[in-house]
Enzyme design. Structure first.
Site, mmCIF file in Angstrom:
data_model
loop_
_atom_site.group_PDB
_atom_site.id
_atom_site.type_symbol
_atom_site.label_atom_id
_atom_site.label_comp_id
_atom_site.label_asym_id
_atom_site.label_seq_id
_atom_site.Cartn_x
_atom_site.Cartn_y
_atom_site.Cartn_z
ATOM 1 N N LYS A 15 -49.948 13.184 -119.828
ATOM 2 C CA LYS A 15 -50.949 12.275 -119.794
ATOM 3 C C LYS A 15 -52.552 13.234 -119.764
ATOM 4 C CE LYS A 15 -48.965 8.493 -118.072
ATOM 5 N NZ LYS A 15 -49.114 7.125 -118.829
ATOM 6 N N LYS A 24 -43.358 -2.346 -123.111
ATOM 7 C CA LYS A 24 -43.104 -2.100 -121.762
ATOM 8 C C LYS A 24 -42.674 -3.668 -121.745
ATOM 9 C CE LYS A 24 -46.281 0.907 -119.866
ATOM 10 N NZ LYS A 24 -46.327 2.096 -120.757
HETATM 11 MG MG LIG Z 1 -49.406 4.704 -121.917
#
Ligand SMILES: [Mg+2]
Length: 323
Positions: free
Chosen positions: A141, A245
């Site tokens: 990240k 997702k």
């Molecule tokens: Mg992402």
């Protein structure tokens, strides 16, 4: 079909830090459908409100107005603003009604392993990497600290990456266009698999341009959190990578149909769901679609210390019901 509902809470071993902030507890709902023949199907509602799905409260309130039973028609009419509920109920229904047809994957799925943000990535990388561990994919990240600081960390991280492994970066929409260009220059020089969601969804056109301009591809994630958004980006000309997702995308049947028709370049990814949603996505959704060469994003179970990643769902259900 009788329905039982059980909320769950899972604590992360350490808070997950992204550009959206720190996340320390995953709340969700397990569904258990059963029919008069004694067959059972499990489903899971794993909302991610800050990502664009309904909230846990909205999902709970939807479940509470059901009076102990549900029909296929009721599931088909779950509205688009409840995409995680739609996924949960539809997947439970499919598991209940097609118990024998669980498909085997032609190739076992390879998952990318999620590293913590910042310098914590380096000790985590060492823990996750065995001696023979090559060809792994890791995800890191970014956009959680100042650019120059992160570029320095990135350099250190690439120096300790095992040979043959791949790195992908995820900014969660937290960069400016100038910062995104800087990152992409660095990525082009070091061979990063892709840069995920550099800019917020509102800057779609700029991301389209960046994807053309640099060698390192851009992957859309926050921009395509539901099937509606995925279709909209596709219609506006996106042919690059989509991070999907499925647990918050809405109807899995409609998602399957879209993927079969258009064969988009997909990275199947997780919203930190339990094995119940993960297994559905892997064996009943992905397994019915053309094989993707990209590692999935399901390498996240090491972020929890509970046993909700086990595949005996009846046991998971019993455990949760006792809490
Ligand atoms: Mg992402």
């Amino acid at each position: 079909v009788k329905i039982s509902v059980c909320p769950y809470r899972r604590s992360f071993r350490q808070p997950l830090l992204t550009h959206h902030g720190a996340w320390s507890v995953r709340d969700g709902i397990i569904l258990r459908l059963s029919n008069l023949d004694g067959q059972v199907g499990f489903g899971e509602i794993a909302p991610l409100e800050w990502f664009g799905s309904e909230s846990l409260e909205q999902a709970l309130s939807f479940c509470s107005q059901l009076t102990g039973s549900i029909t296929a028609e009721a599931i088909a009419s779950i509205p688009p603003h409840l995409p995680a509920c739609r996924f949960g109920f539809e997947s439970a229904w499919e598991s209940l009604n097609q118990p024998q047809s669980a498909l085997e994957l032609a190739d076992p799925l390879v998952s990318s392993k999620l590293l913590p943000a910042g310098m914590n990535a380096i000790p985590a990388l060492k823990r996750l990497t065995g001696k023979t561990d090559t060809n792994s994919t890791f995800k890191w990240k970014i956009a959680v600290a100042p650019l120059l600081q992160e570029l320095d960390w990135f350099k250190q991280l690439t120096e300790v990456l095992p040979n043959g492994s791949t790195l992908r970066l995820d900014a969660n929409g937290g960069l400016s266009p100038t910062e995104a260009c800087r990152w992409l220059e660095v990525c082009d020089a070091t061979e990063v698999e892709f840069l995920e969601q550099p800019l917020p969804p509102s800057q779609f056109e700029v991301m389209l341009e960046l994807d053309r301009q640099f060698k390192t591809p851009i992957a859309l994630d926050e921009s395509v959190s539901t099937l509606e958004q995925l279709k909209a980006c596709y219609d506006q000309g996106w042919r690059g990578i989509f991070v999907v997702k499925a647990a918050i995308a809405g109807s899995p049947a409609q998602l399957r149909k879209f993927c079969q028709a258009h064969k988009p370049d997909i990275v199947w990814s997780s919203v930190f769901e339990t094995a119940i949603a993960q297994q559905f996505i892997q064996t009943r959704l992905i397994a019915t679609l053309p094989h993707s060469h990209r590692a999935t994003g399901f390498g996240v179970n090491h972020w929890f210390c509970d046993r909700l990643d086990q595949s005996d769902f009846e046991h998971v259900w019993q455990t949760l019901s006792l809490i």
